[in-house]
Motif scaffolding. Structure first.
Motif, PDB file in Angstrom:
ATOM      1  N   MET B  31       0.820  -1.216   0.000  1.00 14.09           N
ATOM      2  CA  MET B  31       0.000   0.000   0.000  1.00 14.09           C
ATOM      3  C   MET B  31       0.851   1.261   0.000  1.00 14.09           C
ATOM      4  N   LEU B  32       2.007   1.169   0.604  1.00 23.05           N
ATOM      5  CA  LEU B  32       2.900   2.336   0.636  1.00 23.05           C
ATOM      6  C   LEU B  32       3.375   2.709  -0.770  1.00 23.05           C
ATOM      7  N   THR B  33       3.397   1.731  -1.673  1.00 23.09           N
ATOM      8  CA  THR B  33       3.875   2.019  -3.024  1.00 23.09           C
ATOM      9  C   THR B  33       2.763   2.570  -3.917  1.00 23.09           C
ATOM     10  N   TRP B  34       1.509   2.512  -3.450  1.00 23.61           N
ATOM     11  CA  TRP B  34       0.393   3.017  -4.265  1.00 23.61           C
ATOM     12  C   TRP B  34       0.323   4.544  -4.202  1.00 23.61           C
ATOM     13  N   ASP B  35      -0.365   5.135  -5.203  1.00 20.32           N
ATOM     14  CA  ASP B  35      -0.686   6.562  -5.138  1.00 20.32           C
ATOM     15  C   ASP B  35      -1.676   6.783  -4.008  1.00 20.32           C
ATOM     16  N   ARG B  40      -6.901   5.840  -1.149  1.00 19.72           N
ATOM     17  CA  ARG B  40      -8.144   6.458  -0.647  1.00 19.72           C
ATOM     18  C   ARG B  40      -9.356   5.758  -1.253  1.00 19.72           C
ATOM     19  N   GLU B  41      -9.232   5.385  -2.546  1.00 21.30           N
ATOM     20  CA  GLU B  41     -10.340   4.713  -3.209  1.00 21.30           C
ATOM     21  C   GLU B  41     -10.658   3.382  -2.520  1.00 21.30           C
ATOM     22  N   LEU B  42      -9.591   2.662  -2.192  1.00 22.83           N
ATOM     23  CA  LEU B  42      -9.773   1.375  -1.509  1.00 22.83           C
ATOM     24  C   LEU B  42     -10.440   1.579  -0.148  1.00 22.83           C
ATOM     25  N   ALA B  43      -9.941   2.575   0.580  1.00 17.56           N
ATOM     26  CA  ALA B  43     -10.504   2.849   1.914  1.00 17.56           C
ATOM     27  C   ALA B  43     -11.977   3.239   1.788  1.00 17.56           C
ATOM     28  N   MET B  46     -14.213   0.296   1.206  1.00 16.62           N
ATOM     29  CA  MET B  46     -14.463  -0.496   2.412  1.00 16.62           C
ATOM     30  C   MET B  46     -15.523   0.157   3.283  1.00 16.62           C
ATOM     31  N   VAL B  47     -15.415   1.489   3.433  1.00 18.05           N
ATOM     32  CA  VAL B  47     -16.407   2.205   4.243  1.00 18.05           C
ATOM     33  C   VAL B  47     -17.782   2.119   3.573  1.00 18.05           C
ATOM     34  N   ASP B  48     -17.746   2.239   2.250  1.00 21.37           N
ATOM     35  CA  ASP B  48     -18.967   2.185   1.457  1.00 21.37           C
ATOM     36  C   ASP B  48     -19.721   0.871   1.673  1.00 21.37           C
ATOM     37  N   VAL B  49     -18.974  -0.211   1.578  1.00 19.72           N
ATOM     38  CA  VAL B  49     -19.553  -1.534   1.776  1.00 19.72           C
ATOM     39  C   VAL B  49     -20.212  -1.609   3.145  1.00 19.72           C
TER      40      VAL B  49
END
Lengths: 362, 197
Positions: B31-35, B40-43, B46-49
């Protein structure tokens, strides 16, 4: 006939690496005490039961300080030759068995591939005096001849544990809501009746063998019998399911009070008698040993009749434990069996070589 | 110790089923290597779900709408309901596309050893559906374990007052497997469940 041609132990008990070869006839393992004679027999028996026949846990048979053990063996039968491997890794906490190079999904799938019978004099007191141990030797006998028996037994234990927990946790609520215990009664009586029926049939088949072997070994003429005490008998076994279900239903109030299940194969009793007197109450050491030995020899013959293969007969230190007359009688019976492996501390009175034993010095 | 933040993330990921300490560390470092946007999209997902997905009030399927898409689908056979232990079982049946009836998720199996009794399962809701619906067949699809069998037996007791036919899915051999490798119980059940060819 079926026999073990080689055995390789890695980190099993006192053996770091050890290899043994056996021929198809008789082998006497010859060594001073504490060299691991019994451990070789334990390893051979492990191949039949997928666990220790002495009731040891897997980590107890692991060589001290080692982090895995492996038992490798080659089994020979007239129709084929195949390897069995049992490996244990305490980190995973699991044993893995493989048969003919194929890893088995469940350990219990190994039961029946290779049959053996172990007589060990140290078992005599324990086995014959404790009802649970007597049920256990009966279970070992039946499960080696009938693969579905073990699955039934495992299922039964699970259902029993569930039902007993229900009796503990819900207690009096169960009396007003018996429908909660009914699904367990249903499964318990199905599995229990099948288990009892197999036990009864096996005992019926083995009865004559028992008294014949006892008569052949004992110097005195008592009649040995094994009887099974249960709400179900040979005559009523077709209604076994109904009998157990009825008992489970009617005894519920008492069970709620005591918090455990009162009816079923786990409460039945196997009684050995000599002239109709229970051996666990009155028999001498010599009689007890002869009773267990007769059971084991009868088991070997029974397994051959049921499976078509002569099992391997393993006898731990049997001759030094028996008086000379009984020992001689046993030696005279041995030609009737297939592969036989015995252990002995040096015993000048018995000439194993004259009886066709190959000597294996540890 | 790398940093407190990353240790916290590793510990959080480690709580997920199937994610051990090593995998948790690998995921956190990945995750540290991602933009930042990707993370944020992934997070957000998860909240959305968590905020949008609920349980269907009728069958306990997962859904964003009430009732769920199975319960509201008028093309499905509304006279038949399949009782299953877990949502995963529903998803497995839906993947086959073969079953066109409705479901009822129990959310577990009766197991006194785990402290699970009938009142912990969605059984009263099933009986409610039977009282107020058009259901004529109940298909018991509980798992083939001691606990699954007990649950099925308990249900069949509860269902006797209703005028519904109660069936149970067949138990037998997995397709594509070797008969010789099947255990005895499976073989005997397969034999019991044999039918005209």
């Amino acid at each position: 006939m079926m026999y073990v041609s080689s055995l390789k132990l890695t980190n099993f008990r006192n053996f770091e690496h050890a290899e043994f070869t056996f021929d198809q006839a008789k082998t006497a393992i010859w060594a001073d005490n504490a060299r691991g004679k019994s451990n070789v027999l334990e390893a051979l028996y492990f191949l039949a039961l997928a666990k220790s026949g002495r009731g040891a846990r897997d980590r107890d048979v692991l060589r001290w300080g080692a982090n895995y053990f492996v038992i490798d063996a080659q089994i020979e039968r007239e129709d084929r030759s195949f390897p069995i491997r049992i490996a244990y890794d305490p980190l995973v906490g699991k044993k893995q068995a493989s048969l003919a190079e194929t890893s088995l999904p469940r350990l219990s799938d190994l039961i029946g591939a290779f049959n053996a019978v172990l007589f060990s004099p140290e078992d005599v007191d324990l086995v014959l005096r404790e009802p649970a141990q007597r049920r256990r030797i009966l279970d070992i006998l039946v499960s080696q001849s009938n693969a579905s028996y073990l699955a039934d037994l495992e299922g039964y234990q699970r259902v029993l544990a569930q039902r007993n927990r229900l009796l503990k946790d819900r207690r009096s609520a169960l009396l007003s809501h018996p429908e909660q215990v009914e699904p367990w009664n249903e499964q318990l009586s199905n599995l229990g009746a099948r288990i009892i029926s197999h036990r009864l049939e096996a005992l019926n088949d083995i009865q004559n063998l028992l008294s014949e072997y006892y008569r052949a070994i004992a110097p005195t003429p008592e009649k040995m019998k094994a009887s099974y005490r249960s709400p179900i008998s040979m005559e009523t076994r077709d209604q076994g399911r109904e009998i157990l279900f009825e008992a489970l239903t009617t005894r519920l109030p008492q069970e709620v009070e005591l918090r455990y299940t009162l009816t079923g194969p786990h409460r039945d009793n196997l009684i050995f008698t000599l002239d109709d007197k229970a051996v666990h109450q009155f028999a001498s050491q010599g009689q007890l040993k002869t009773v267990l030995l007769s059971w084991k020899l009868a088991e070997a013959t029974f397994l051959e009749q049921q499976t078509g293969w002569r099992p391997v007969l393993l006898m731990d230190d049997v001759f030094s434990e028996l008086d000379p007359n009984r020992a001689k009688a046993v030696l005279n019976l041995i030609p009737d069996f297939g592969q036989v492996v015995v252990t002995s501390a040096r015993d000048p009175d018995l000439d194993f070589k004259a009886h066709g034993f190959r000597l294996l010095k540890l | 110790m790398a940093s407190e933040a990353i240790e916290k993330l590793i510990a959080a990921l480690n709580r997920l089923p199937g994610i051990g300490a090593k995998t948790a560390r690998r995921l956190a470092l990945e995750m540290l290597t991602w933009d930042t946007d990707e993370v944020r999209e992934l997070a957000d997902l998860m909240v959305d779900v968590k905020t949008r997905v609920r349980r269907c009030s009728i069958c306990f399927n997962l859904t964003e709408v009430e009732p769920c898409s199975v319960c509201s689908d008028m093309r499905r056979d509304r006279s038949s309901v399949m009782v299953i232990d877990f949502i995963g079982d529903l998803l497995a049946f839906e993947r086959t596309g073969l079953y066109r009836g409705l479901y009822h998720v129990l959310d577990g199996r009766i197991s006194p050893l785990d402290g699970i009794g009938p009142e912990d399962l969605n059984i009263s809701q099933l009986l409610h559906r039977l009282r107020h619906g058009e259901i004529r067949e109940v298909i018991l699809a509980n798992g083939p374990t001691v606990e699954g069998d007990a649950t099925a037996q308990y249900l069949s007791q509860c269902l006797t007052p209703f005028e519904v036919s109660v069936t149970q899915i067949a138990r037998g051999l997995p397709v594509g497997s070797d008969l010789a490798l099947a255990d005895q119980v499976t073989l005997s059940r397969a034999l019991e469940g044999r039918r005209e060819y």
